[in-house]
Write a protein that holds these residues in place. Structure first.
Motif: not given
Length: 492
Positions: A240-241, A303-309, A252-256, A296-298
């Motif tokens: 996920f780049t 998910k943050h990485a997938y969303y960014a990609a 990131e801390d708001r990503i469900p 939860d943090a990881y």
């Protein structure tokens, strides 16, 4: 000499020189297909979605976006083979990523076209592929760590097959690329499954593919025949780049987190997945597995990485669609955005695809048809094999015999849905069907339970297998499932 007369009469002679067949072909709509790897059916315009996809949202506002599109096989190459041929798998080899590389290139050209792209080419279309349309990252057959070959994966489908590998040098290196020019193979998998690159859009391969597509559209504008342009984007496939600016779209801390992170009840672990593709990125901070959840943090990090990609790919799609409009081609071009399968983002303790659950089988599908002014989020059930006959009907081209799909042009036109709404999927020695209310899966194995039933009206997260307490529903649905048993597995 009367130059004014010559200027008036010359276009008449030019038009007379063009055959009626050529004129008819030129009047047919062009087709732009954008195939996006691992793009699950979670887009910005869907209810309760956290991902940002403004360009796909804009496209959906002018067309039809399907919430219930399902692929035949939850792995890249086999899913694309079914999509391109309009046929469900009939042999276990057709569940393999390499089915096209192993078999399509070996066959002589026959009466039945190898893909719908080949069929378009036979019917007067100029066909261009950029990036990953079949399984190969650049359309050529070679191994991940081999030199690029001159063997095209789909030998009869393309007039042109293009790719700019940039500093990564080969298609497969580019597919697993990191911003510094390295890739998963060159670093012996000693990499993280994500990266926020300090680069612009051209710092990753999808940016280069997008620029190729824009340049090709400018050339195709003046072509004296209709065209099919296929653009295959890699992201959000692992790793996920994406450029950092797409990471910066999210807090990131708001990503469900996944709403169903636990194992489904009343199922065998054999129905699940140990997330091997995800875990092979050796420097990942945590490993996934069906016996535990990620922290939860990881989980939010991934998910943050997938969303960014995903947002990065969305931006590239926006550039292509803007160019299509700038060139005036949008007035006569059918646009299709298709995700080759879904992806579990922690649902059912899984980080990956390769299952017969909803998250792996449900992927993005958007159709925009020129001349049709509507915006619709459609919940009708359609499957990837339906796209072939749908496209042929839209183009007034007769479909070849033997297709398994059913045209959904009526749905695109806002008319009634199919009489029998059902989607079939195959993997892991199982067959799964999705109806408006249920998912029924039957596994051809010894480990019980082999039947799974989920009620999507009461349990859309597929968290509890209710087959044992609902034998009458299972009995009613099993004949429908067996209709899709193509001989892939024993029917006992």
């Amino acid at each position: 000499m009367n130059y004014k007369f010559i200027k008036l009469i010359l276009p008449i002679f030019i038009n007379l020189a063009i055959s009626p067949i050529a004129l008819a072909q030129k009047s047919k709509p062009n087709v732009l297909l954008i195939a996006v790897d691992d793009l699950r059916a979670e887009l910005g315009h869907f209810e309760n979605s956290a991902v940002q996809t403004p360009n796909l949202d804009k496209l959906a506002s002018r067309g039809v976006s399907f919430t219930n599109h399902f692929v035949q096989v939850p792995t890249c190459g086999a899913s694309r083979a079914a999509f391109l041929t309009g046929k469900k798998p009939r042999r276990t080899s057709e569940l393999n990523n390499n089915i096209m590389a192993n078999e399509f290139r070996e066959k002589p050209e026959g009466k039945i076209p190898e893909t719908f792209i080949h069929h378009l080419k036979r019917n007067g279309y100029y066909t261009v592929g950029i990036g990953k349309i079949s399984h190969s990252a650049d359309g050529y057959v070679y191994g991940y760590e081999e030199e690029v070959s001159d063997q095209v994966e789909l030998p009869y489908s393309w007039d042109e097959m293009l790719f700019d590998a940039g500093k990564w040098q080969t298609g497969w290196n580019a597919f697993f690329a990191y911003a510094d020019g390295e890739n998963r193979q060159s670093l012996n998998r000693q990499v993280k499954p994500y990266e926020a690159g300090k680069v612009d859009d051209l710092g990753y391969p999808d940016g280069l593919s997008t620029q190729l597509a824009i340049q090709k559209l400018r050339e195709l504008k003046d072509l004296n025949q209709p065209f099919f342009l296929g653009l295959g984007l890699f992201k959000p496939h692992l790793p996920f780049t994406a450029p950092k600016k797409y990471w910066d779209l999210y807090e990131e801390d708001r990503i469900p987190l996944a709403k169903n992170p636990g194992k489904p009840l009343n199922v065998s672990d054999q129905s699940l997945l140990e997330s091997g593709e995800f875990n092979q990125y050796a420097l990942g901070e945590e490993k996934a597995g069906v016996d535990h959840q990620l922290s939860d943090a990881y989980a939010r990090k991934i998910k943050h990485a997938y969303y960014a990609a995903t947002s990065y790919s969305d931006a590239q799609i926006g550039l292509v669609l803007d160019e299509l409009e700038k060139l005036g081609l949008d007035q006569n071009t059918i646009v299709i955005v298709w995700g080759d399968h879904g992806w579990h983002l922690g649902e059912q303790r899984i980080w990956g695809k390769h299952t017969l659950f909803e998250n792996a089988l449900n992927s993005a599908l958007i159709f925009k048809v020129p001349g049709r002014k509507y915006a619709k989020i459609e919940d009708a059930i359609v499957e990837s094999v339906d796209i072939y006959p749908t496209l042929m009907e839209l183009l007034a081209i007769e479909s070849p015999e033997g297709l398994d799909g059913e045209s959904f042009v009526n749905i695109l036109h806002g008319e009634q849905k199919q009489i029998e709404e059902v989607a079939y999927s195959y993997y892991n020695r199982g067959i799964s069907i999705r109806t408006p209310q249920y998912r029924l899966t039957k596994y051809f194995r010894k480990t019980e339970p082999v039947i799974e039933l989920y009620n999507h009206q009461t349990d859309p997260l597929e968290s509890v297998n209710i087959a044992a307490e609902n034998p009458e529903i299972v009995a009613r649905l099993l004949p429908l499932l067996e209709k899709g048993n193509t001989g892939l597995y024993d029917k006992n």
